[in-house]
Enzyme design. Structure first.
Site, mmCIF file in Angstrom:
data_model
loop_
_atom_site.group_PDB
_atom_site.id
_atom_site.type_symbol
_atom_site.label_atom_id
_atom_site.label_comp_id
_atom_site.label_asym_id
_atom_site.label_seq_id
_atom_site.Cartn_x
_atom_site.Cartn_y
_atom_site.Cartn_z
ATOM 1 N N HIS A 1 1.098 81.352 73.552
ATOM 2 C CA HIS A 1 0.613 82.678 73.642
ATOM 3 C C HIS A 1 -0.994 82.602 72.987
ATOM 4 C CE1 HIS A 1 3.817 85.417 74.879
ATOM 5 N NE2 HIS A 1 4.408 84.507 74.394
ATOM 6 N N HIS B 1 9.287 84.653 79.482
ATOM 7 C CA HIS B 1 8.209 83.799 79.058
ATOM 8 C C HIS B 1 7.546 83.147 80.352
ATOM 9 C CE1 HIS B 1 6.006 81.173 75.829
ATOM 10 N NE2 HIS B 1 5.993 80.726 77.033
ATOM 11 N N ASP C 1 4.900 87.397 78.001
ATOM 12 C CA ASP C 1 6.141 87.988 78.041
ATOM 13 C C ASP C 1 6.156 89.230 78.657
ATOM 14 O OD1 ASP C 1 6.782 85.760 76.153
ATOM 15 O OD2 ASP C 1 6.844 87.163 74.501
ATOM 16 N N GLU D 1 13.748 81.159 77.864
ATOM 17 C CA GLU D 1 13.286 82.403 77.732
ATOM 18 C C GLU D 1 13.008 83.124 78.991
ATOM 19 O OE1 GLU D 1 10.227 82.810 74.986
ATOM 20 O OE2 GLU D 1 11.355 82.292 73.372
#
Length: 269
Positions: A151, A243, A158, A240
């Site tokens: 990130h 993500h 996300d 995830e």
């Protein structure tokens, strides 16, 4: 021996210098905040239709308080990543859906804040929702917390999908009863996302994008997001479902630390 008047003058000069340093130090400190490079934009300037529910400036996250570095609830991304999201949004809108982002660019100071929190065994007030089946001492070993995050490079976000017209998300009230993030959608926090099988930031193997235990509509919803994102150049993190990283990244090896705020984008030529 110095004359009394000379001594007094020198003391006055020294005192004035000290007061001057004290007076400017807060402003000087504020000016030390780095600015975003030209390649970064606010997502709302590229596509104002994408819903933003930024979690880390709030108390509703796995830490339970606002995270260092998040000064405003806005999504900042590199321009190519934001433009690619705009393309995904256009296709989803035609199908009656919208993207919703939870987190975008994340400053290194926020990552450091996560690491510091993870090292405190007593800070577990949000465990019942976000990591009910994981001992906090395992967060590093199991890969849920790390000292670096994609990130911070600016092209990772996300996000989820919301059915239109979007229902409002119920406000989180600190101290309210927490429900496990993998509970049935009707029981867990009432996010307005379509049912992805778990909530956002669920530290559990059920959050793995293609976990075989997630079937039916939940599996189809994850594939709706995955297929739409991959068609626009994004790569999913298998652990995830929320993500994604745009490829190729403009800054594949740089971890930025400017705060999440409009001020970080201001004053650029």
């Amino acid at each position: 021996m110095q004359k009394p008047a000379t001594v007094l003058r020198r003391l006055a000069v020294a005192l004035a210098a000290l007061l001057a340093v004290t007076a400017v130090s807060p402003a000087a400190h504020a000016r030390t905040d780095p600015k975003a490079p030209e390649e970064f934009v606010a997502l709302s300037d590229v596509d104002p239709t994408i819903i933003q529910e930024m979690r880390y400036p709030t108390q509703h996250n796995f830490v339970g308080r606002p995270i260092d570095g998040y000064r405003q609830p806005i999504c900042i991304l590199t321009r190519p990543a934001a433009q690619a999201l705009h393309k995904v949004q256009g296709k989803l809108l035609r199908r009656g859906y919208s993207l919703k982002v939870y987190d975008c660019y994340r400053p290194q100071r926020a990552v450091n804040d996560f690491v510091k929190w993870a090292e405190d065994p007593k800070a577990t007030q949000m465990k019942a929702e976000f990591y009910p089946r994981v001992d906090k001492s395992r967060l590093f070993a199991d890969g849920y917390i790390a000292e670096k995050s994609g990130h911070s490079r600016g092209s990772t976000m996300d996000l989820t999908v919301v059915k239109l017209p979007a229902r409002p998300t119920a406000p989180y009230r600190p101290g309210q009863r927490l429900v496990p993030c993998y509970a049935p959608q009707s029981e867990r926090f009432p996010d307005n996302s379509i049912d992805m099988g778990t909530g956002f930031d669920c530290f559990d193997t059920l959050a793995h994008t293609l976990d075989p235990r997630v079937q039916g509509k939940q599996h189809a919803n994850r594939l709706l997001l995955k297929n739409a994102m991959e068609a626009a150049g994004f790569v999913n993190l298998a652990e995830e479902w929320w993500h994604y990283t745009y490829q190729p990244e403009p800054f594949p090896n740089t971890y930025f630390d400017f705060p999440v705020s409009r001020a970080s984008l201001a004053g650029r030529r």
